[in-house]
Design a protein around this motif. Structure first.
Motif, mmCIF file in Angstrom:
data_model
loop_
_atom_site.group_PDB
_atom_site.id
_atom_site.type_symbol
_atom_site.label_atom_id
_atom_site.label_comp_id
_atom_site.label_asym_id
_atom_site.label_seq_id
_atom_site.Cartn_x
_atom_site.Cartn_y
_atom_site.Cartn_z
ATOM 1 N N PRO A 1 -2.644 14.342 2.723
ATOM 2 C CA PRO A 1 -3.725 15.522 2.780
ATOM 3 C C PRO A 1 -5.182 15.385 2.670
ATOM 4 C CG PRO A 1 -2.644 15.707 0.685
ATOM 5 C CD PRO A 1 -1.955 14.662 1.632
ATOM 6 N N TYR A 2 -5.538 14.142 2.115
ATOM 7 C CA TYR A 2 -6.793 13.779 1.711
ATOM 8 C C TYR A 2 -6.966 12.267 2.239
ATOM 9 C CZ TYR A 2 -5.982 17.604 -1.385
ATOM 10 O OH TYR A 2 -5.893 18.890 -2.053
ATOM 11 N N GLU A 3 -8.102 11.954 2.407
ATOM 12 C CA GLU A 3 -8.568 10.657 3.133
ATOM 13 C C GLU A 3 -8.384 9.569 2.064
ATOM 14 O OE1 GLU A 3 -12.322 8.705 5.578
ATOM 15 O OE2 GLU A 3 -12.640 9.596 3.503
ATOM 16 N N ARG A 4 -8.509 9.751 0.746
ATOM 17 C CA ARG A 4 -8.882 8.672 -0.366
ATOM 18 C C ARG A 4 -7.228 8.071 -0.160
ATOM 19 N NH1 ARG A 4 -12.626 7.015 -1.770
ATOM 20 N NH2 ARG A 4 -11.688 5.009 -1.686
ATOM 21 N N PRO A 5 -6.224 8.744 -0.353
ATOM 22 C CA PRO A 5 -4.650 7.840 -0.478
ATOM 23 C C PRO A 5 -4.913 6.953 0.724
ATOM 24 C CG PRO A 5 -4.512 10.122 -0.924
ATOM 25 C CD PRO A 5 -5.599 9.919 -0.412
ATOM 26 N N LEU A 6 -5.098 7.355 2.016
ATOM 27 C CA LEU A 6 -5.020 6.395 3.268
ATOM 28 C C LEU A 6 -6.042 5.100 3.244
ATOM 29 C CD1 LEU A 6 -3.863 6.047 6.080
ATOM 30 C CD2 LEU A 6 -5.685 7.530 6.908
ATOM 31 N N LEU A 7 -7.270 5.338 2.709
ATOM 32 C CA LEU A 7 -8.096 4.501 2.406
ATOM 33 C C LEU A 7 -7.605 3.372 1.598
ATOM 34 C CD1 LEU A 7 -11.627 5.946 2.951
ATOM 35 C CD2 LEU A 7 -10.534 5.044 4.727
ATOM 36 N N ALA A 8 -7.210 3.852 0.446
ATOM 37 C CA ALA A 8 -6.680 2.903 -0.474
ATOM 38 C C ALA A 8 -5.617 2.035 -0.171
ATOM 39 C CB ALA A 8 -6.287 3.691 -2.076
ATOM 40 N N SER A 9 -4.794 2.632 0.706
ATOM 41 C CA SER A 9 -3.258 1.879 1.356
ATOM 42 C C SER A 9 -4.058 0.857 2.209
ATOM 43 C CB SER A 9 -2.624 2.868 1.943
ATOM 44 O OG SER A 9 -1.850 3.811 1.067
ATOM 45 N N VAL A 10 -4.864 1.277 3.140
ATOM 46 C CA VAL A 10 -5.489 0.262 3.914
ATOM 47 C C VAL A 10 -6.144 -0.790 3.447
ATOM 48 C CG1 VAL A 10 -7.165 -0.156 6.068
ATOM 49 C CG2 VAL A 10 -5.553 1.912 5.809
ATOM 50 N N LYS A 11 -7.174 -0.580 2.292
ATOM 51 C CA LYS A 11 -7.693 -1.622 1.491
ATOM 52 C C LYS A 11 -6.618 -2.689 0.975
ATOM 53 C CE LYS A 11 -11.821 1.218 0.078
ATOM 54 N NZ LYS A 11 -12.357 1.716 -1.056
ATOM 55 N N LEU A 12 -5.666 -2.047 0.407
ATOM 56 C CA LEU A 12 -4.612 -2.914 -0.191
ATOM 57 C C LEU A 12 -4.083 -3.832 0.847
ATOM 58 C CD1 LEU A 12 -2.936 -3.996 -2.801
ATOM 59 C CD2 LEU A 12 -1.097 -2.084 -2.317
ATOM 60 N N PHE A 13 -3.858 -3.524 2.256
ATOM 61 C CA PHE A 13 -3.426 -4.150 3.343
ATOM 62 C C PHE A 13 -4.255 -5.341 3.590
ATOM 63 C CE2 PHE A 13 -4.139 -4.537 7.838
ATOM 64 C CZ PHE A 13 -3.627 -5.696 8.130
ATOM 65 N N MET A 14 -5.673 -4.833 3.664
ATOM 66 C CA MET A 14 -6.814 -5.851 3.733
ATOM 67 C C MET A 14 -6.711 -6.809 2.820
ATOM 68 S SD MET A 14 -9.517 -3.030 5.002
ATOM 69 C CE MET A 14 -10.767 -4.269 5.575
ATOM 70 N N ALA A 15 -6.668 -6.727 1.575
ATOM 71 C CA ALA A 15 -6.574 -7.477 0.397
ATOM 72 C C ALA A 15 -5.357 -8.477 0.632
ATOM 73 C CB ALA A 15 -6.684 -6.744 -0.768
ATOM 74 N N LEU A 16 -4.372 -7.902 0.829
ATOM 75 C CA LEU A 16 -3.070 -8.805 1.123
ATOM 76 C C LEU A 16 -3.015 -9.462 2.264
ATOM 77 C CD1 LEU A 16 -0.303 -6.139 0.353
ATOM 78 C CD2 LEU A 16 -0.341 -8.257 -0.490
ATOM 79 N N ARG A 17 -3.515 -9.148 3.505
ATOM 80 C CA ARG A 17 -3.846 -10.026 4.590
ATOM 81 C C ARG A 17 -4.565 -11.043 4.464
ATOM 82 N NH1 ARG A 17 -6.444 -7.032 9.291
ATOM 83 N NH2 ARG A 17 -8.506 -7.062 7.932
ATOM 84 N N ASP A 18 -5.742 -11.075 3.511
ATOM 85 C CA ASP A 18 -6.674 -12.125 3.197
ATOM 86 C C ASP A 18 -5.869 -13.108 2.255
ATOM 87 O OD1 ASP A 18 -9.401 -13.317 2.804
ATOM 88 O OD2 ASP A 18 -9.125 -12.942 0.867
ATOM 89 N N GLU A 19 -5.003 -12.651 1.342
ATOM 90 C CA GLU A 19 -4.212 -13.465 0.378
ATOM 91 C C GLU A 19 -3.206 -14.449 1.160
ATOM 92 O OE1 GLU A 19 -4.448 -14.256 -2.741
ATOM 93 O OE2 GLU A 19 -5.828 -12.965 -3.483
ATOM 94 N N VAL A 20 -2.564 -13.599 2.098
ATOM 95 C CA VAL A 20 -1.613 -14.435 2.957
ATOM 96 C C VAL A 20 -2.304 -15.498 3.718
ATOM 97 C CG1 VAL A 20 0.002 -14.060 5.084
ATOM 98 C CG2 VAL A 20 0.006 -12.502 3.069
ATOM 99 N N ASP A 21 -3.500 -15.194 4.299
ATOM 100 C CA ASP A 21 -4.122 -16.267 5.246
ATOM 101 C C ASP A 21 -4.622 -17.369 4.274
ATOM 102 O OD1 ASP A 21 -3.466 -14.367 7.249
ATOM 103 O OD2 ASP A 21 -5.547 -13.542 7.515
ATOM 104 N N THR A 22 -4.842 -17.083 3.275
ATOM 105 C CA THR A 22 -5.581 -17.778 2.186
ATOM 106 C C THR A 22 -4.676 -18.965 1.832
ATOM 107 O OG1 THR A 22 -7.397 -16.546 1.784
ATOM 108 C CG2 THR A 22 -6.800 -18.471 0.249
ATOM 109 N N GLU A 23 -3.381 -18.387 1.458
ATOM 110 C CA GLU A 23 -2.338 -19.097 1.001
ATOM 111 C C GLU A 23 -1.722 -19.934 2.085
ATOM 112 O OE1 GLU A 23 0.193 -20.693 -1.631
ATOM 113 O OE2 GLU A 23 -1.373 -19.187 -2.409
#
Length: 439
Positions: free
Chosen positions: A202-224
């Motif tokens: 219902p609100y934007e905040r949860p969606l943005l938080a989930s996508v930010k976690l994905f972006m952080a995970l993607r960066d960690e995966v690429d770096t490792e």
């Protein structure tokens, strides 16, 4: 990943017949195998995952000692232009097996592809990693549950490395969460535009938080680098994050092909990666609640009774964090991002995946804690059941052949679910990795 396959010809084989079948097989399985130059039986073999026999000959019987001396890798028998073994070759296959050789004779192209993929995976696994984020795995919000889970133990980590070659890399969950929180809302909004998924948050905040976690995970995966699977201690360390990783796993799988697992369960991740990389089906990890487990299961899911069925002893519920299970959009008949069910634990700003697959045959499986055997359970998904206000908002009702036998031999509350009848393919994968089958 493609298996390295060398075709071998017997001295008595007609070369034209050999070339005719071999040319077809190379085309049929070009996506699953890299075919090396053929070799005459008895000559030195190049480095390969397996030998392919496109044409069988009486040499199998008359020169068995030479074959045993020359071939020290598995043998795959595919002797028709249909991509399967010829029924007249079954006797020679049985003979080779009786002499101690490891032989595969797939009866379908689907099974043959699984075998090729399994050999490729067995080689590639030795340089791959699982990336797990956790800080206090045995403590956290619900330590009474998580303290008893085997996957936190050093023995589990060591056995995965020794059996499969995969290295488990552990990093602080709090650092990942802080990295995600530091990403701007604008960057997250831009990332959201790349994707097409249905959400009822219902609100934007949860969606943005989930996508930010994905972006952080993607960066960690690429770096490792060389990361094949990921997981975080999401439930037990929810205080470190302002969201749940459910959406992040879906996006990471689509974007990088990286497998995921709930709660940092490396044992389940190993099973899911093994089967999901070799069998073309929808796949997920979820909780299983056989009706025979009774009140502990009902209490855990906060429901009053199991669905009414004519043979309750042979039924079970599949449900995890409120829904059928966290899975990627690929292979689903329904996929919706919803508000969390376990909000008391993970917070109102989190999300959950409500996903479904088509009703019909399922195959459940799970590697044993020692990784020496794999449980296979044939099942049928009969219905989806809803208990509003409970921790089972949309669970899967399944029927098994023998509920009592399931209770006697079940390996874990986590099971890996593959759509369709997959037991023969799972058995073939198990054979490639020298894992016993408990069916």
């Amino acid at each position: 990943m493609r298996a390295k396959i060398v075709a071998v010809r017997f001295e008595s084989t007609d070369i034209k017949e050999f070339d005719r079948i071999y040319d077809v097989l190379r085309e049929l399985y070009k996506n699953e195998a890299e075919f090396l130059d053929p070799v005459l039986m008895g000559n030195p073999l190049p480095e390969a995952d397996a030998v392919l026999l496109p044409v069988m000959a009486v040499d199998v019987y008359t020169k068995i000692d030479r074959i045993r001396q020359a071939v020290n890798i598995p043998i795959i028998v595919i002797t028709t232009v249909f991509g399967v073994s010829l029924m007249f070759d079954w006797e020679s296959v049985a003979y080779l097996k009786s002499k101690g050789l490891e032989v595969y004779n797939p009866h379908s192209m689907e099974l043959a592809k699984t075998i090729f993929k399994a050999f490729a995976l067995k080689r590639e696994m030795k340089k791959q990693k699982f990336l797990i984020f956790q800080d206090t795995p045995g403590d956290g919000l619900i330590p009474e549950q998580f303290k008893i889970f085997y996957w936190w133990n050093d023995e589990c980590t060591r056995d995965i490395k020794e059996k499969f070659g995969i290295t488990i890399v552990r990093k602080p969950y709090i650092d990942l969460c802080n990295k995600a929180k530091a990403i701007s809302d604008e960057a997250a909004r831009i990332e959201v535009k790349r994707w097409n998924f249905h959400n009822q948050v219902p609100y934007e905040r949860p969606l943005l938080a989930s996508v930010k976690l994905f972006m952080a995970l993607r960066d960690e995966v690429d770096t490792e680098g060389n990361v094949a699977g990921c997981g975080v201690n999401c439930l037990n360390e929810a205080y470190d994050s302002d969201t749940t990783p459910c959406l992040a796993w879906n996006l990471l799988y689509q974007d990088r092909g990286v497998m995921w697992v709930c709660e940092g369960d490396t044992s389940s991740l190993m099973t899911q990666y093994l089967i999901g990389s070799t069998i073309d089906s929808a796949i997920l990890t979820t909780n299983i609640y056989p009706f025979l487990s009774g009140m502990p299961a009902l209490s855990h899911e906060k429901i009053q009774e199991f669905p009414r069925v004519s043979d309750p002893d042979d039924h079970a519920l599949l449900v995890h964090c409120g829904y059928f299970g966290c899975m990627p959009q690929k292979g689903t008949s329904k996929w919706v991002l919803r508000p969390p069910v376990l909000s008391w634990l993970v917070g109102e700003n989190s999300t959950a995946v409500d996903a479904e697959v088509d009703k019909g045959p399922l195959t459940l499986c799970k590697l044993h804690s020692t990784f020496g055997s794999i449980m296979i359970e044939k099942a049928v998904l009969e219905e989806y059941v809803q208990y509003p206000g409970s921790d089972c908002r949309n669970g899967g009702l399944i029927r098994v052949a023998d509920g009592y036998r399931l209770m006697e031999r079940i390996y874990s509350h986590h099971v890996i679910v593959a759509t369709g009848k997959r037991s023969n393919q799972i058995k073939a994968v198990a054979q490639v990795f020298h894992i016993n089958v408990d069916e």
